[in-house]
Design a protein around this motif. Structure first.
Motif, PDB file in Angstrom:
ATOM      1  N   HIS A  45      -6.945   2.547   2.850  1.00 44.18           N
ATOM      2  CA  HIS A  45      -6.470   3.486   1.815  1.00 44.18           C
ATOM      3  C   HIS A  45      -7.011   3.290   0.627  1.00 44.18           C
ATOM      4  O   HIS A  45      -6.860   4.262  -0.330  1.00 44.18           O
ATOM      5  CB  HIS A  45      -4.850   3.440   1.861  1.00 44.18           C
ATOM      6  CG  HIS A  45      -4.343   4.011   3.168  1.00 44.18           C
ATOM      7  ND1 HIS A  45      -3.470   3.279   3.953  1.00 44.18           N
ATOM      8  CD2 HIS A  45      -4.651   5.270   3.646  1.00 44.18           C
ATOM      9  CE1 HIS A  45      -3.106   3.973   4.852  1.00 44.18           C
ATOM     10  NE2 HIS A  45      -3.636   5.425   5.003  1.00 44.18           N
ATOM     11  N   CYS A  78       0.535   3.183   3.343  1.00 39.10           N
ATOM     12  CA  CYS A  78       1.187   2.514   4.514  1.00 39.10           C
ATOM     13  C   CYS A  78       2.788   2.445   4.246  1.00 39.10           C
ATOM     14  O   CYS A  78       3.372   2.550   5.445  1.00 39.10           O
ATOM     15  CB  CYS A  78       0.379   1.057   4.448  1.00 39.10           C
ATOM     16  SG  CYS A  78      -1.356   0.961   4.983  1.00 39.10           S
ATOM     17  N   CYS A 120      -4.842  -0.247   0.799  1.00 40.33           N
ATOM     18  CA  CYS A 120      -5.218  -1.339   1.552  1.00 40.33           C
ATOM     19  C   CYS A 120      -6.607  -1.355   1.622  1.00 40.33           C
ATOM     20  O   CYS A 120      -7.537  -0.606   1.388  1.00 40.33           O
ATOM     21  CB  CYS A 120      -4.411  -1.352   2.895  1.00 40.33           C
ATOM     22  SG  CYS A 120      -4.818   0.097   3.631  1.00 40.33           S
ATOM     23  N   CYS A 142       0.726  -1.043   0.020  1.00 39.67           N
ATOM     24  CA  CYS A 142      -0.025  -0.109  -0.072  1.00 39.67           C
ATOM     25  C   CYS A 142       0.858   1.213   0.004  1.00 39.67           C
ATOM     26  O   CYS A 142       1.836   1.358   0.976  1.00 39.67           O
ATOM     27  CB  CYS A 142      -0.828  -0.009   1.035  1.00 39.67           C
ATOM     28  SG  CYS A 142      -1.878   1.616   1.438  1.00 39.67           S
TER      29      CYS A 142
HETATM   30 ZN   LIG Z   1      -2.979   1.562   3.570  1.00 39.37          ZN
END
Ligand SMILES: [Zn+2]
Ligand SMILES: [Zn+2]
Ligand SMILES: [Zn+2]
Length: 88
Positions: free
Chosen positions: A56, A27, A48, A24
């Motif tokens: 996300h 992330c 994600c 991600c």
């Molecule tokens: Zn994420």
């Protein structure tokens, strides 16, 4: 009952390559964990899933108006419309 080609958002699908195939995008930047990965089929953003703390992929879809994501999990190739909340 939903029909595969009834969703108007499929026109947003482009031939994309994952921008961050390793995970991600947000992330990776934040150093936060994710559960599953989704690929934006409009721009190649990797985000994600809604089971992940960051969610996300959905955040990206709504922020940029990119409706369709595809699963990046091994063996999965289903596509999901984040606007209509159905498989396309
Ligand atoms: Zn994420
Ligand atoms: Zn849709
Ligand atoms: Zn996108």
């Amino acid at each position: 009952m939903t029909f595969a080609h009834a969703d108007p958002h499929v026109i947003a699908i482009r031939a994309v390559a994952p921008r961050t195939p390793q995970g991600c995008e947000e992330c990776l930047r934040l150093g936060t964990p994710w559960v599953h990965l989704r690929l934006c089929l409009s721009c190649g953003h990797v985000g994600c899933c809604d089971s992940s703390p960051g969610k996300h992929a959905s955040a990206h879809a709504h922020a940029l108006g990119h409706p369709i994501v595809q699963s990046m999990e091994p063996g999965e190739d289903w596509r999901w419309c984040c606007v209509d909340q159905n498989f396309v």
